[in-house]
Design an enzyme around this catalytic site. Structure first.
Site, PDB file in Angstrom:
ATOM      1  N   GLN A  19     -33.682 -64.423 -68.234  1.00 38.20           N
ATOM      2  CA  GLN A  19     -32.397 -64.085 -68.755  1.00 38.20           C
ATOM      3  C   GLN A  19     -32.507 -65.571 -68.902  1.00 38.20           C
ATOM      4  O   GLN A  19     -32.853 -66.621 -68.876  1.00 38.20           O
ATOM      5  CB  GLN A  19     -31.805 -63.474 -68.026  1.00 38.20           C
ATOM      6  CG  GLN A  19     -31.733 -65.011 -66.650  1.00 38.20           C
ATOM      7  CD  GLN A  19     -31.595 -63.783 -65.269  1.00 38.20           C
ATOM      8  OE1 GLN A  19     -31.446 -62.679 -65.274  1.00 38.20           O
ATOM      9  NE2 GLN A  19     -32.059 -65.040 -64.142  1.00 38.20           N
ATOM     10  N   ASP A  53     -27.513 -67.314 -56.569  1.00 41.15           N
ATOM     11  CA  ASP A  53     -26.838 -68.578 -56.472  1.00 41.15           C
ATOM     12  C   ASP A  53     -26.800 -69.393 -55.349  1.00 41.15           C
ATOM     13  O   ASP A  53     -25.840 -70.458 -55.173  1.00 41.15           O
ATOM     14  CB  ASP A  53     -25.339 -68.301 -57.555  1.00 41.15           C
ATOM     15  CG  ASP A  53     -24.786 -67.336 -56.600  1.00 41.15           C
ATOM     16  OD1 ASP A  53     -24.983 -66.296 -57.529  1.00 41.15           O
ATOM     17  OD2 ASP A  53     -24.765 -66.986 -55.179  1.00 41.15           O
ATOM     18  N   GLU A  91     -35.298 -64.699 -55.421  1.00 39.99           N
ATOM     19  CA  GLU A  91     -34.807 -64.972 -56.353  1.00 39.99           C
ATOM     20  C   GLU A  91     -36.039 -65.006 -57.713  1.00 39.99           C
ATOM     21  O   GLU A  91     -36.511 -65.210 -57.610  1.00 39.99           O
ATOM     22  CB  GLU A  91     -33.913 -66.157 -56.514  1.00 39.99           C
ATOM     23  CG  GLU A  91     -33.501 -65.907 -57.838  1.00 39.99           C
ATOM     24  CD  GLU A  91     -33.138 -65.697 -58.386  1.00 39.99           C
ATOM     25  OE1 GLU A  91     -31.909 -64.764 -58.138  1.00 39.99           O
ATOM     26  OE2 GLU A  91     -33.289 -64.903 -59.663  1.00 39.99           O
ATOM     27  N   ASP A  93     -40.532 -61.098 -57.555  1.00 40.61           N
ATOM     28  CA  ASP A  93     -40.094 -59.332 -57.687  1.00 40.61           C
ATOM     29  C   ASP A  93     -39.493 -59.346 -56.343  1.00 40.61           C
ATOM     30  O   ASP A  93     -40.446 -58.536 -55.575  1.00 40.61           O
ATOM     31  CB  ASP A  93     -40.240 -58.502 -58.802  1.00 40.61           C
ATOM     32  CG  ASP A  93     -39.573 -57.052 -59.496  1.00 40.61           C
ATOM     33  OD1 ASP A  93     -40.284 -56.116 -59.758  1.00 40.61           O
ATOM     34  OD2 ASP A  93     -38.528 -56.918 -58.482  1.00 40.61           O
ATOM     35  N   GLY A  94     -38.304 -59.172 -56.304  1.00 42.94           N
ATOM     36  CA  GLY A  94     -37.661 -57.951 -55.251  1.00 42.94           C
ATOM     37  C   GLY A  94     -38.271 -56.276 -54.579  1.00 42.94           C
ATOM     38  O   GLY A  94     -38.323 -56.571 -53.457  1.00 42.94           O
ATOM     39  N   ASP A  97     -27.849 -58.673 -53.479  1.00 35.51           N
ATOM     40  CA  ASP A  97     -27.042 -60.107 -54.171  1.00 35.51           C
ATOM     41  C   ASP A  97     -27.577 -60.223 -55.693  1.00 35.51           C
ATOM     42  O   ASP A  97     -28.424 -60.530 -56.368  1.00 35.51           O
ATOM     43  CB  ASP A  97     -26.914 -61.278 -53.933  1.00 35.51           C
ATOM     44  CG  ASP A  97     -25.565 -61.672 -54.197  1.00 35.51           C
ATOM     45  OD1 ASP A  97     -25.766 -63.137 -54.127  1.00 35.51           O
ATOM     46  OD2 ASP A  97     -25.324 -60.825 -54.989  1.00 35.51           O
ATOM     47  N   SER A  98     -27.504 -57.882 -55.994  1.00 34.88           N
ATOM     48  CA  SER A  98     -28.038 -58.639 -57.344  1.00 34.88           C
ATOM     49  C   SER A  98     -27.343 -58.345 -58.613  1.00 34.88           C
ATOM     50  O   SER A  98     -25.801 -58.409 -58.720  1.00 34.88           O
ATOM     51  CB  SER A  98     -28.907 -56.660 -57.365  1.00 34.88           C
ATOM     52  OG  SER A  98     -27.969 -56.588 -58.078  1.00 34.88           O
ATOM     53  N   ASP A 110     -26.040 -57.031 -62.526  1.00 36.09           N
ATOM     54  CA  ASP A 110     -26.372 -55.227 -62.384  1.00 36.09           C
ATOM     55  C   ASP A 110     -27.257 -55.093 -63.528  1.00 36.09           C
ATOM     56  O   ASP A 110     -27.999 -55.949 -62.875  1.00 36.09           O
ATOM     57  CB  ASP A 110     -24.784 -55.837 -63.972  1.00 36.09           C
ATOM     58  CG  ASP A 110     -23.368 -55.974 -63.904  1.00 36.09           C
ATOM     59  OD1 ASP A 110     -23.046 -57.016 -64.930  1.00 36.09           O
ATOM     60  OD2 ASP A 110     -23.161 -56.563 -62.489  1.00 36.09           O
ATOM     61  N   PRO A 147     -34.636 -57.179 -65.260  1.00 31.38           N
ATOM     62  CA  PRO A 147     -35.106 -56.641 -63.547  1.00 31.38           C
ATOM     63  C   PRO A 147     -34.292 -56.189 -62.665  1.00 31.38           C
ATOM     64  O   PRO A 147     -34.890 -55.705 -61.849  1.00 31.38           O
ATOM     65  CB  PRO A 147     -35.198 -58.589 -63.288  1.00 31.38           C
ATOM     66  CG  PRO A 147     -34.604 -59.136 -64.591  1.00 31.38           C
ATOM     67  CD  PRO A 147     -34.023 -58.013 -65.485  1.00 31.38           C
TER      68      PRO A 147
HETATM   69  N1  SAM Z   1     -22.786 -61.898 -57.328  1.00 21.86           N
HETATM   70  C1  SAM Z   1     -23.430 -61.984 -59.167  1.00 21.86           C
HETATM   71  C2  SAM Z   1     -23.163 -60.503 -58.762  1.00 21.86           C
HETATM   72  O1  SAM Z   1     -21.817 -60.046 -58.458  1.00 21.86           O
HETATM   73  O2  SAM Z   1     -23.415 -60.314 -60.281  1.00 21.86           O
HETATM   74  C3  SAM Z   1     -24.296 -62.139 -58.936  1.00 21.86           C
HETATM   75  C4  SAM Z   1     -25.831 -63.201 -57.976  1.00 21.86           C
HETATM   76  S1  SAM Z   1     -26.845 -63.761 -58.660  1.00 21.86           S
HETATM   77  C5  SAM Z   1     -26.663 -64.286 -59.896  1.00 21.86           C
HETATM   78  C6  SAM Z   1     -28.459 -62.380 -59.532  1.00 21.86           C
HETATM   79  C7  SAM Z   1     -29.360 -62.638 -59.576  1.00 21.86           C
HETATM   80  O3  SAM Z   1     -30.026 -61.708 -59.043  1.00 21.86           O
HETATM   81  C8  SAM Z   1     -29.960 -63.519 -60.857  1.00 21.86           C
HETATM   82  O4  SAM Z   1     -30.053 -64.520 -59.900  1.00 21.86           O
HETATM   83  C9  SAM Z   1     -31.532 -62.549 -61.070  1.00 21.86           C
HETATM   84  O5  SAM Z   1     -32.052 -63.141 -61.419  1.00 21.86           O
HETATM   85  C10 SAM Z   1     -31.379 -62.305 -59.583  1.00 21.86           C
HETATM   86  N2  SAM Z   1     -32.429 -60.864 -59.863  1.00 21.86           N
HETATM   87  C11 SAM Z   1     -32.487 -59.757 -60.989  1.00 21.86           C
HETATM   88  N3  SAM Z   1     -33.693 -59.539 -61.035  1.00 21.86           N
HETATM   89  C12 SAM Z   1     -33.687 -59.118 -59.266  1.00 21.86           C
HETATM   90  C13 SAM Z   1     -35.130 -58.773 -58.914  1.00 21.86           C
HETATM   91  N4  SAM Z   1     -36.164 -57.657 -59.157  1.00 21.86           N
HETATM   92  N5  SAM Z   1     -36.048 -59.430 -57.844  1.00 21.86           N
HETATM   93  C14 SAM Z   1     -35.135 -60.611 -57.443  1.00 21.86           C
HETATM   94  N6  SAM Z   1     -34.450 -61.053 -58.505  1.00 21.86           N
HETATM   95  C15 SAM Z   1     -33.280 -60.441 -59.331  1.00 21.86           C
END
Ligand code: SAM
Length: 294
Positions: free
Chosen positions: A43, A98, A118, A149-150, A167-168, A170, A174
């Site tokens: 991203q 974060d 993450e 990948d979670g 804590d993903s 939208d 991914p």
């Molecule tokens: N608090 C924020 C919110 O509510 O939108 C989000 C926190 S954090 C920035 C969200 C994280 O999820 C991102 O850093 C993104 O890279 C991660 N992410 C997205 N898809 C993922 C996956 N399949 N496995 C692990 N992390 C993932």
């Protein structure tokens, strides 16, 4: 001509980030400085210093968390499940790059290990360096970072965790797979017998269908499911939802005990967040929140 990063535009000498939330809703933030920008393999990652919300983490043009209000979301997604579990030792955080949720989880003396999974290392690097109010520049030895990948990580663990926090971002890119039933099923397997999970389940105002779908999907996999809310100013519509899925019966809110130091969360909020507005009770059914016994 200075090249402007994606999603940033210059209007009469002033920089603005405009979140393209939906066809008829755009949200703009006046920006002092582009502090960090990198196109990661997953991203577009930016940290922007904004006038009204301070430093903010922006992924693919969407505000994820800010120094001004990030603590609300990070405290509410972390302290509710960790206050409900009687003695959490092993915590899994999926997403959460974060580091805000991990910082809150580290406040529990009983917690011995926090696995933070993450997918994008760039997010952790940028947050630690440029978002100290959110990440706390986390260096707690109990936090173990996995850049993976979670979805795949969860599949490889059975009965390993007391609390899992999703804590993903939208449900696009991914993160889309983090809203699927198969993923929630893998979380059920990764949890111990008295474990519980929580995920952010989007806006009850603007993403009611995703919220309801998430609540119903988790309800089909976990015997006990409950939704709670908090108001996060930088999230579209403010009101935000979180969905709990538990293998053990969830306590009545009055029995939740909370004694950690926090900016937003307190014991009363831990209990009242389950009181849902009428339209949500109507949509999800009376058991979605919790009946306050007094
Ligand atoms: N608090 C924020 C919110 O509510 O939108 C989000 C926190 S954090 C920035 C969200 C994280 O999820 C991102 O850093 C993104 O890279 C991660 N992410 C997205 N898809 C993922 C996956 N399949 N496995 C692990 N992390 C993932």
């Amino acid at each position: 001509m200075i090249r402007l990063p994606k999603y940033i535009h210059n209007s009469q000498g002033t920089l603005w980030l405009t979140e393209d939330e939906r066809d008829n809703l755009k949200i703009s933030y006046r920006i002092k400085e582009v502090v960090f920008e990198e196109e990661s393999p997953f991203q577009h990652v930016m940290v922007l210093d904004s006038f009204d919300f301070g430093p903010m983490l922006v992924l693919d043009g969407v505000v994820q968390t800010t120094s001004q209000d990030g603590h609300i979301y990070n405290e509410m997604i972390t302290h509710v499940p960790l206050s409900i579990h009687p003695s959490p030792t092993d915590v899994l955080i999926i997403g959460g790059g974060d580091c805000g949720a991990a910082k809150e989880a580290a406040k529990y003396e009983s917690v011995e290990r926090i696995d933070l999974v993450e997918i994008d290392e760039t997010v952790v690097r940028a947050s630690k360096r440029y978002m100290p109010e959110v990440s706390g520049n986390l260096s707690d030895p109990r936090v173990h970072y996995h850049y993976a990948d979670g979805v795949e990580f969860a599949k490889r663990h059975t009965a390993a965790y007391d609390v899992i926090i999703v804590d993903s971002s939208d449900p696009v890119g991914p993160a889309q797979a983090l809203f699927e039933p198969a993923f929630y099923e893998s979380l059920r397997r990764a949890l111990r017998d008295d474990g519980l999970m929580v995920c952010q389940s989007q806006s009850p105002i603007f993403h009611g269908d995703i919220m309801e779908q998430t609540y119903r999907r988790i309800g089909r996999i976990f015997p006990y499911t409950r939704l709670y809310t908090a108001v996060v100013p930088t999230y579209p519509g403010g009101l935000w939802s979180f969905t709990l899925g538990s293998k053990r019966e969830l306590p009545e809110p009055e029995r939740i005990r909370f004694d950690k130091t926090a900016l937003y969360a307190n014991q009363e909020l831990m209990r009242r967040c389950f009181s849902l507005p009428a339209f949500l009770k109507e949509r999800l059914g009376p058991s979605a929140g919790a009946q306050l016994t007094k």
